[in-house]
Write an enzyme that holds these catalytic residues in place. Structure first.
Site, mmCIF file in Angstrom:
data_model
loop_
_atom_site.group_PDB
_atom_site.id
_atom_site.type_symbol
_atom_site.label_atom_id
_atom_site.label_comp_id
_atom_site.label_asym_id
_atom_site.label_seq_id
_atom_site.Cartn_x
_atom_site.Cartn_y
_atom_site.Cartn_z
ATOM 1 C CG ASP A 1 -0.140 0.179 2.553
ATOM 2 O OD1 ASP A 1 1.101 0.257 2.533
ATOM 3 O OD2 ASP A 1 -0.796 0.239 3.611
ATOM 4 C CG ASP B 1 1.553 3.090 4.858
ATOM 5 O OD1 ASP B 1 0.478 2.655 5.273
ATOM 6 O OD2 ASP B 1 2.466 2.354 4.407
ATOM 7 C CG ASP C 1 -3.213 2.357 5.219
ATOM 8 O OD1 ASP C 1 -4.339 2.090 4.744
ATOM 9 O OD2 ASP C 1 -2.445 1.493 5.680
HETATM 10 N N1 CTP Z 1 0.209 1.098 11.192
HETATM 11 C C1 CTP Z 1 -0.543 1.615 12.193
HETATM 12 N N2 CTP Z 1 -1.866 1.323 12.282
HETATM 13 C C2 CTP Z 1 -2.436 0.531 11.377
HETATM 14 C C3 CTP Z 1 -1.681 -0.019 10.332
HETATM 15 C C4 CTP Z 1 -0.336 0.297 10.264
HETATM 16 O O1 CTP Z 1 -0.038 2.339 12.997
HETATM 17 N N3 CTP Z 1 -3.715 0.256 11.501
HETATM 18 C C5 CTP Z 1 1.623 1.424 11.130
HETATM 19 C C6 CTP Z 1 2.479 0.231 11.503
HETATM 20 O O2 CTP Z 1 2.944 0.385 12.806
HETATM 21 C C7 CTP Z 1 3.583 0.260 10.506
HETATM 22 C C8 CTP Z 1 3.203 1.323 9.478
HETATM 23 O O3 CTP Z 1 1.933 1.807 9.841
HETATM 24 O O4 CTP Z 1 4.760 0.630 11.147
HETATM 25 C C9 CTP Z 1 3.162 0.805 8.082
HETATM 26 O O5 CTP Z 1 2.318 -0.327 8.019
HETATM 27 P P1 CTP Z 1 2.070 -1.149 6.706
HETATM 28 O O6 CTP Z 1 1.599 -0.274 5.613
HETATM 29 O O7 CTP Z 1 1.190 -2.286 7.077
HETATM 30 O O8 CTP Z 1 3.487 -1.787 6.396
HETATM 31 P P2 CTP Z 1 4.748 -1.244 5.609
HETATM 32 O O9 CTP Z 1 5.883 -1.309 6.544
HETATM 33 O O10 CTP Z 1 4.458 0.072 4.979
HETATM 34 O O11 CTP Z 1 4.964 -2.344 4.511
HETATM 35 P P3 CTP Z 1 4.222 -2.492 3.096
HETATM 36 O O12 CTP Z 1 5.222 -2.034 2.100
HETATM 37 O O13 CTP Z 1 3.898 -3.933 2.985
HETATM 38 O O14 CTP Z 1 3.007 -1.640 3.114
HETATM 39 MN MN MN Z 2 2.681 0.363 3.880
HETATM 40 MN MN MN Z 3 -0.419 0.726 5.608
#
Ligand code: CTP
Ligand code: MN
Ligand code: MN
Ligand code: MN
Length: 347
Positions: free
Chosen positions: A190, A192, A271
């Site tokens: 995703d 963020d 997100d």
């Molecule tokens: N996070 C959060 N609350 C959520 C989901 C995620 O605080 N409901 C935070 C997590 O602590 C994480 C960060 O957002 O450190 C990123 O989460 P995520 O997008 O799931 O993982 P990534 O590390 O960005 O890996 P990816 O590339 O797979 O998205």
């Molecule tokens: Mn992410």
């Molecule tokens: Mn995320």
């Protein structure tokens, strides 16, 4: 086999991945504690410049228990590990992995479907006794697109879209990429973003406004807005909480651009989080991850420094006070650590 024998790099990944399979399987079996131990061990292996070649070389590595070391040894000797092979062929593991790859489907739902005898998406979608919630419906609808990794180029294109929406509502607000892309990853599941708003209260109104704007632009495919439940009086928390209490939303948006499918857009998971200004540094640190790094940093704060760290705050148990921070640097300083760059947080 020959190839494996000759390539230390391949073996290192093989071992890390093998431990991750064990971790995942333990998660599916409802054993998050042991799962975490294997995730830590996998992370240690992946961080090494060279794979350990003999068992003795793993002796002094942190986080590697007897079990992990036995698996590493088996792989160095035979190129594979029988327990891992067994799991990879296990019907329950394979089905749980398939089902939980759907946005909105966690281990509990996946297990429920497995126990009903369901094994394929087709069976799930054709079972009249199963009612999908809104999130799962979107998960199936956009499954192919959102299973495909998001590239850095796509993340940057999305940043422009999010920035445009945010600043059209609050011109002095700013948007930064966080999560895996901030840690320098080239691909993510995703994208963020964290939003910085200059005035108190704006963190609550910005996300609904952005969602409205995306709707009008016909690029909103799914949204789940979670209003802030942040309350400093309920802090600090002693337990590791993956979720924070800030105003945030989980979206699926349309990203325009020629696709292999012939369509001129793809669906992407996005997100957004909007913390109050005085919490910004903590929120940024928390959302940059990785999840394992966050856990380890909190554990370090608690055990080595007598301080409680979470997504929202840092609490000093010795003085019973919250420590304020304007930047991530301030937080590391409070913890008596040198600044750790985002790209060094890929645990
Ligand atoms: N996070 C959060 N609350 C959520 C989901 C995620 O605080 N409901 C935070 C997590 O602590 C994480 C960060 O957002 O450190 C990123 O989460 P995520 O997008 O799931 O993982 P990534 O590390 O960005 O890996 P990816 O590339 O797979 O998205
Ligand atoms: Mn992410
Ligand atoms: Mn995320
Ligand atoms: Mn899932």
């Amino acid at each position: 086999m020959m190839e494996l024998k000759n390539s230390r790099i391949d073996k290192k990944e093989l071992r890390g991945d093998a431990l991750e399979v064990l971790a995942e399987n333990l998660e599916f079996c409802g054993n998050p504690g042991l799962s975490l131990a294997f995730r830590r061990a996998a992370s240690v292996l992946k961080s090494l410049p060279d794979a350990p070649r003999r068992l003795e070389e793993t002796q002094h590595l942190p986080c590697l228990g007897e079990h992990s070391r036995a698996i590493i040894e088996e792989i160095s000797e035979y190129g594979s590990c029988s327990r891992v092979e067994e799991i990879l062929n296990d019907e329950r593991y394979r089905t749980m992995k398939l089902f939980s790859s759907v946005f909105g489907v966690g281990p509990k739902t996946a297990e429920n479907w497995f126990c009903r005898g369901l094994r394929t998406f087709e069976q799930v979608l054709n079972d009249p006794s199963i009612r999908l919630n809104r999130m799962q419906t979107a998960g199936f609808l956009f499954y192919e697109d959102i299973s495909k990794p998001v590239s850095r180029t796509e993340a940057i294109a999305l940043k422009i879209i999010v920035e445009e929406a945010v600043t059209s509502v609050i011109p002095s607000a700013s948007v930064s990429i966080t999560g895996g892309f901030r840690r320098g990853k080239e691909f993510g599941h995703d994208v963020d973003f964290i939003i910085k708003t200059p005035e108190a209260g704006q963190e609550d109104s910005i996300l609904p406004a952005v969602i409205e704007r995306f709707k009008r632009q016909s690029i909103l495919l799914y949204s789940d807005l979670q209003e802030s439940t942040f309350d400093l009086r309920q802090l600090p928390t002693h337990r590791f909480e993956a979720m924070d209490h800030f105003s945030k939303c989980f979206l699926i948006v349309k990203l325009k651009g020629e696709q292999e499918t012939g369509r001129d857009w793809r669906a992407v998971r996005v997100d957004l989080v909007a913390p109050p200004l005085e919490r910004y540094a903590y929120a940024l640190l928390g959302w940059t991850g990785s999840m394992l790094f966050e856990r380890d940093l909190r554990r370090f704060a608690r055990l080595e420094r007598g301080k409680l760290l979470d997504h929202h705050a840092l609490y000093d148990k010795a003085t019973n006070t919250f420590l304020s921070a304007n930047t991530e640097e301030d937080i590391f300083t409070h913890l008596g650590l040198e600044y750790i760059e985002p790209w060094q947080r890929n645990a």
